[in-house]
Design a protein around this motif. Structure first.
Motif, short mmCIF file in Angstrom:
data_model
loop_
_atom_site.label_atom_id
_atom_site.label_comp_id
_atom_site.label_asym_id
_atom_site.label_seq_id
_atom_site.Cartn_x
_atom_site.Cartn_y
_atom_site.Cartn_z
N GLY A 135 -7.88 -10.61 -3.18
CA GLY A 135 -7.78 -8.94 -3.00
C GLY A 135 -7.20 -8.48 -4.36
O GLY A 135 -7.01 -7.16 -4.36
N GLY A 136 -6.72 -9.05 -5.26
CA GLY A 136 -5.70 -8.99 -6.76
C GLY A 136 -7.29 -7.85 -6.74
O GLY A 136 -8.06 -8.31 -7.20
N ILE A 137 -6.82 -6.76 -7.72
CA ILE A 137 -7.16 -6.19 -8.37
C ILE A 137 -7.11 -5.93 -10.02
O ILE A 137 -5.41 -6.10 -10.26
CB ILE A 137 -8.08 -5.14 -7.82
N GLY A 138 -8.14 -5.65 -10.94
CA GLY A 138 -8.16 -5.61 -12.35
C GLY A 138 -9.39 -4.49 -13.29
O GLY A 138 -10.49 -4.76 -12.10
N PHE A 139 -9.23 -4.34 -14.07
CA PHE A 139 -10.27 -3.41 -14.79
C PHE A 139 -9.68 -3.71 -16.13
O PHE A 139 -9.07 -4.20 -17.06
CB PHE A 139 -9.57 -1.79 -14.04
N ALA A 140 -11.38 -3.53 -16.73
CA ALA A 140 -11.45 -3.85 -18.32
C ALA A 140 -11.78 -2.54 -18.71
O ALA A 140 -13.00 -2.61 -18.64
CB ALA A 140 -11.94 -5.64 -18.61
N VAL B 55 -3.31 -0.20 -13.16
CA VAL B 55 -5.23 -0.67 -13.05
C VAL B 55 -5.83 0.43 -13.25
O VAL B 55 -5.70 1.46 -12.44
CB VAL B 55 -5.28 -1.34 -11.88
N GLY B 56 -6.86 0.53 -13.91
CA GLY B 56 -7.57 1.31 -13.99
C GLY B 56 -8.70 1.74 -13.08
O GLY B 56 -9.08 0.66 -12.39
N SER B 57 -10.17 2.46 -13.24
CA SER B 57 -11.21 2.56 -12.19
C SER B 57 -11.90 2.89 -12.97
O SER B 57 -12.25 3.85 -13.74
CB SER B 57 -10.44 3.20 -11.42
N CYS B 58 -13.48 2.60 -12.14
CA CYS B 58 -14.56 3.20 -13.22
C CYS B 58 -14.57 4.78 -12.37
O CYS B 58 -15.43 5.64 -13.15
CB CYS B 58 -15.09 2.74 -12.18
N ASP B 59 -13.79 5.05 -11.52
CA ASP B 59 -13.97 5.87 -10.63
C ASP B 59 -12.56 7.19 -10.33
O ASP B 59 -12.39 6.65 -9.10
CB ASP B 59 -15.29 6.78 -9.26
N PRO B 60 -11.90 7.50 -11.62
CA PRO B 60 -10.54 7.57 -11.65
C PRO B 60 -10.49 8.67 -10.08
O PRO B 60 -11.16 9.88 -10.25
CB PRO B 60 -10.38 8.52 -12.27
N SER B 61 -9.15 9.27 -9.51
CA SER B 61 -9.17 9.89 -8.38
C SER B 61 -8.72 10.71 -8.63
O SER B 61 -7.64 10.75 -9.62
CB SER B 61 -8.59 9.16 -7.08
N THR B 62 -8.79 12.32 -8.61
CA THR B 62 -7.83 13.12 -8.79
C THR B 62 -6.36 13.13 -7.84
O THR B 62 -5.44 14.34 -7.80
CB THR B 62 -8.22 14.58 -8.81
N GLU B 63 -6.51 13.23 -6.54
CA GLU B 63 -5.90 12.34 -5.44
C GLU B 63 -4.55 11.95 -6.04
O GLU B 63 -4.79 10.74 -6.51
CB GLU B 63 -6.43 12.41 -4.02
N GLU C 161 -1.26 -4.16 7.80
CA GLU C 161 -1.35 -4.08 5.97
C GLU C 161 -1.06 -2.69 6.12
O GLU C 161 -0.79 -1.48 6.57
CB GLU C 161 -2.87 -3.96 6.50
N LEU C 162 -0.19 -3.05 4.68
CA LEU C 162 0.42 -2.11 3.68
C LEU C 162 -0.11 -1.68 2.73
O LEU C 162 -0.24 -3.02 1.51
CB LEU C 162 2.03 -2.50 3.93
N ARG C 163 -0.24 -0.53 2.23
CA ARG C 163 -1.43 -0.77 1.46
C ARG C 163 -0.81 0.96 0.24
O ARG C 163 -0.17 2.35 1.28
CB ARG C 163 -2.92 -0.26 2.08
N PHE C 164 -0.67 0.88 -0.83
CA PHE C 164 -0.40 2.26 -1.93
C PHE C 164 -1.96 1.76 -3.00
O PHE C 164 -1.98 1.03 -3.53
CB PHE C 164 0.68 1.95 -2.54
N GLY C 165 -3.00 2.85 -3.29
CA GLY C 165 -3.36 3.59 -3.85
C GLY C 165 -4.38 2.67 -3.88
O GLY C 165 -4.90 2.20 -3.21
N LYS C 166 -4.04 1.85 -5.34
CA LYS C 166 -5.87 0.82 -5.23
C LYS C 166 -5.08 -0.37 -5.17
O LYS C 166 -6.50 -1.82 -5.58
CB LYS C 166 -6.43 1.23 -6.73
N LEU C 167 -3.79 -0.21 -5.30
CA LEU C 167 -2.66 -1.96 -5.20
C LEU C 167 -3.77 -3.10 -4.37
O LEU C 167 -4.11 -2.06 -2.81
CB LEU C 167 -1.42 -1.43 -5.25
N PRO C 168 -4.03 -4.31 -4.42
CA PRO C 168 -4.58 -5.02 -3.59
C PRO C 168 -3.33 -4.87 -1.98
O PRO C 168 -2.01 -4.51 -1.96
CB PRO C 168 -4.23 -6.18 -3.69
N PRO C 169 -3.74 -4.51 -1.04
CA PRO C 169 -2.78 -4.61 0.40
C PRO C 169 -2.38 -5.91 0.99
O PRO C 169 -2.37 -6.74 0.45
CB PRO C 169 -3.86 -3.90 1.63
#
Length: 776
Positions: free
Chosen positions: A417-422, A300-308, A363-371
């Motif tokens: 909470g689903g997330i996608g990127f185009a 899943v891409g992002s408008c602001d890719p994180s370096t962390e 809540e179990l969360r990893f990165g950009k994924l929906p928790p």
């Protein structure tokens, strides 16, 4: 007849036939007596606070048990005595609703002979049973248990003397005239209503530890009653020489309580504020992960890719109770525990002890994924597990506008909470969801430059299949004008409702009829209004872009004009449509409700006392409105808004040649929490409200709750939260009939609009918002 538990006692309150009225004769059934039986009463100042209950009055009135007893109005402490026997169970009787029959028992007693300083009185308190007896020169007291002698100067506690157990049938003399009292601290225990109710069925709960700590030294209370009598019980602690100390309550199953305490020079330090004994609970979160989280996050891409590097975290939060019929709102949750997890770990467990009963969210969360999220409610003294297991669905498809590529990077937010990127350089998007979305789901698209759009799904999402998204490239322009002058109305507003898609199930079975999916409210000062080429706002004109290809329902309104509904219509994906809505001026009377703050989403309802609506009018933010009908004495006027409490009043009289002006009352805003214990979850129960003897009309009550996102029914045992009621008079909550809960797609408001004769009524009392209807 109903018995309420209070202070570990039996408090008699009569609500049915068979009760004796005030000052009527009450028959006494005494167990263990020997024929010389008496029933005694003395005034109680309160039903909970033991200082007010036991120490307010020492004037005792005794009567022959065989002759019965009459209770004057008010609260009365009641005990029985016989030859060498006395009752040990504390009993509180409300003289205004005394029982027709009173069951009591006596147990072996001892005799206490007292000598008190001149002018002082006393009360003998038995801490094991939490009962007190006004002192006399020679009196019967419970045998074989420790006693506390509270010496009083005009009901003020002057000294405490601890009397060791006296064997049954024996006598002891206690002379306090020259006795030097030992410094002591006297307080009392309070257990909340909900915890006392849970205590009746809880298992394995031990008494808490109550102690006083100072200068590194702790001294614990040794004499506490049984759990069922702990609420309202006195506690006696030895004083400490230090001026500052800390009062503590701890123990397994109890929330820790601490309070700073100032020790004075007097022999007895009183702690009038209660020691709060609150139940705790234990939360256990068990989690597991069988997914390749790192690979899913990279997809899943992002408008602001994180370096962390992405984090893998478990967060446990305490949340506010949801509104009736609703779910826990994440915004109300406060984290109480956060654990950083190892990505290689496949499962784990986290336990949080001594938490307050209530609602919790894990809540179990990893990165950009929906928790992955689960919520749970913890009851007092309960250990509740929450199980979290990551499970994701990968979705792909095209993202277009009007059938053409979008041409820029965009984030896609799916329901749940689903997330996608185009990405702009590809024809398709990729998304990660927790679960498939159904028909009529709102999918939000936000370009990386900030443009916001949405799509309504036409069909449910199928697993392992494409799911294309096309944003309509259409424009709807609405202009609101005066029907006679055709002049645009600057203060106009428009409500645009998008209806659900017309669908049929398998075999052509008709599914539920269309219902509203999205409602857009555009006002005259809304920035979404249309602008001219010169950048100036155009009065009365509104523009909506990207209108879904569904049935659209429009309603236009403006202060001083009749509302108008536009004939339903639909638009194609590329259509440019303009609609002119002509409003007719109201021909009624102008009026104003004066208030210090502006009204928001306000409506006035007029009803006859028979429940027939005669008119309703919109209220402008400044309180002005126009009404057309003549309203007579015997009608009610109800003001409903999001900004003010619900107010009902007799319809005000209108004077000739003088505009009506009414001031909104400066009355306190009350709220109620309605419970129906033991009602099955499949039932919904109608409720109503009267204020000052005026019944709030059903439509007004429904709208008052709907503005606050509350369904107007008690589902199951409840609770139903009723907020913001203007207390211009006594407030009564009415219980109506129960019905089978409506299907999820059916709006419950229509059920609540039904008029009903109340089956039961409860008064909202001062200092409490809890309303409980017992029975069915």
């Amino acid at each position: 007849m109903r018995m309420l538990a209070g202070a570990g006692l039996l408090v008699w309150s009569i609500f049915a036939s068979g009760a004796a009225s005030a000052s009527a004769q009450t028959t006494v059934a005494l167990q263990g007596g020997n024929g010389r039986d008496e029933v005694c009463r003395f005034r109680a100042g309160d039903g909970e606070d033991p200082f007010r209950r036991w120490l307010t009055s020492q004037d005792v009135t005794c009567t022959d048990a065989a002759s019965g007893v009459r209770f004057p109005p008010g609260l009365w402490n009641v005990f029985a005595r016989s030859n060498a026997a006395v009752s040990r169970d504390p009993l509180l009787v409300d003289g205004d609703s005394a029982p027709a029959t009173l069951a009591m028992s006596v147990a072996p007693a001892a005799t206490l002979a007292l000598q008190l300083p001149p002018g002082l009185t006393a009360v003998v308190y038995a801490p094991k049973h939490a009962i007190a007896f006004p002192a006399a020169d020679r009196m019967l007291v419970p045998a074989d248990e420790e006693l506390w002698l509270f010496v009083l100067a005009k009901s003020a506690l002057a000294a405490v003397v601890v009397i060791s157990p006296i064997p049954a049938g024996s006598e002891r003399q206690v002379d306090t005239r020259d006795l030097q009292p030992t410094p002591a601290v006297v307080g009392w225990v309070h257990i909340p209503d909900s915890d006392r109710a849970a205590l009746k069925t809880a298992r394995g709960v031990s008494l808490p530890h109550i102690r006083i700590a100072s200068a590194g030294k702790e001294t614990e209370v040794s004499s506490l009653p049984a759990l069922e009598a702990l609420h309202g019980a006195f506690v006696l602690l030895p004083s400490v020489p230090a001026k500052e100390a800390e009062l503590q309550l701890t123990g397994r199953g109890w929330l820790s309580f601490r309070r700073a305490l100032a020790i004075g020079p007097q022999p007895v330090t009183l702690v009038r504020q209660p020691i709060e004994a609150r139940a705790s609970a234990t939360l256990v979160v068990n989690w597991s992960n069988l997914s390749d989280l790192a690979a899913l996050d990279r997809s899943v891409g992002s408008c602001d890719p994180s370096t962390e590097p992405p984090r893998f975290d478990l967060t446990i939060s305490s949340c506010a109770a949801p509104l009736s019929g609703g779910t826990v709102e994440p915004a109300t949750c406060q984290p109480i525990r956060k654990e950083a997890l190892e990505l290689q770990a496949k499962y784990g467990s986290v336990t949080v002890e001594e938490v307050r009963p209530g609602f919790y969210r894990a809540e179990l969360r990893f990165g950009k994924l929906p928790p992955t999220v689960m919520t749970s409610v913890l009851l007092p003294w309960q250990q509740q597990p929450i199980r979290l297991q990551t499970s994701y669905l990968q979705v792909y498809g095209s993202l277009t506008r009007g059938g053409q590529p979008l041409g820029e990077d965009a984030r896609i937010d799916f329901p749940g909470g689903g997330i996608g990127f185009a990405p702009r350089d590809r024809d398709e998007y990729h998304a990660v969801l927790l679960r498939p979305v159904g028909a009529d789901a709102k999918v939000d698209i936000v370009t990386c430059r900030g443009e916001r759009m949405f799509v309504l799904t036409d069909q449910p999402m199928m697993r392992n299949a494409r799911f294309d998204l096309d944003i309509p490239d259409n424009v709807l322009t609405i202009t609101v004008v005066d029907t006679f002058t055709r002049a645009p109305l600057e203060r106009a507003s428009v409500r645009c409702t998008v209806m659900s898609a017309a669908m049929r199930g398998r075999g052509g079975v008709r599914l539920p009829s269309r219902h509203p999916v999205i409602t857009l409210q555009l006002t005259h000062d809304d920035p979404a209004r249309d602008v001219s080429n010169q950048g100036e706002r155009v009065p009365g004109r509104f523009t909506i872009k990207g209108v879904p290809e569904r049935e659209i329902q429009l309603q236009a309104s403006s202060p001083g004009y009749k509302k108008k509904d536009v004939e339903p219509f639909s638009m194609t994906r590329s259509e440019k449509k303009e609609i002119e809505v002509q409003l007719v001026p109201l021909r009624g009377s102008e009026a104003k409700i004066v208030s210090a703050r502006p009204f928001e989403k306000a409506t006035i309802f007029w009803f006859t006392l028979a429940g027939v609506e005669t008119e309703r009018a919109d209220l402008a933010p400044d309180g002005t409105f126009v009404f057309e009908e003549t309203h007579f004495r015997g009608e009610t006027m109800t003001v409903v808004s999001l900004s003010h409490p619900l107010w009902i009043t007799p319809a005000p009289a209108v004077e000739r040649a003088k505009p009506l002006q009414v001031r909104f009352p400066d009355a306190p805003a009350r709220e109620a929490e309605v419970w129906l214990p033991n009602f099955p979850p499949q039932l919904s129960t109608l409720v109503g409200v009267t204020i000052g003897g005026l019944r709030v009309p059903g439509p007004a009550f429904v709208q008052h709750l709907a503005l606050r996102g509350i369904q107007p029914l008690v589902n199951g045992a409840g609770p139903l939260h009723i907020p913001a009621l203007a207390e211009t008079g006594p407030i009564d909550i009415l219980r109506g009939p129960s019905i089978q809960r409506a299907p999820s797609f059916a709006p419950p408001d229509a059920l609540a609009l039904r008029s009903f004769a109340p089956l039961a009524t409860r008064r909202l009392m001062a200092g409490s918002n809890r309303i409980v209807f017992d029975g069915k």
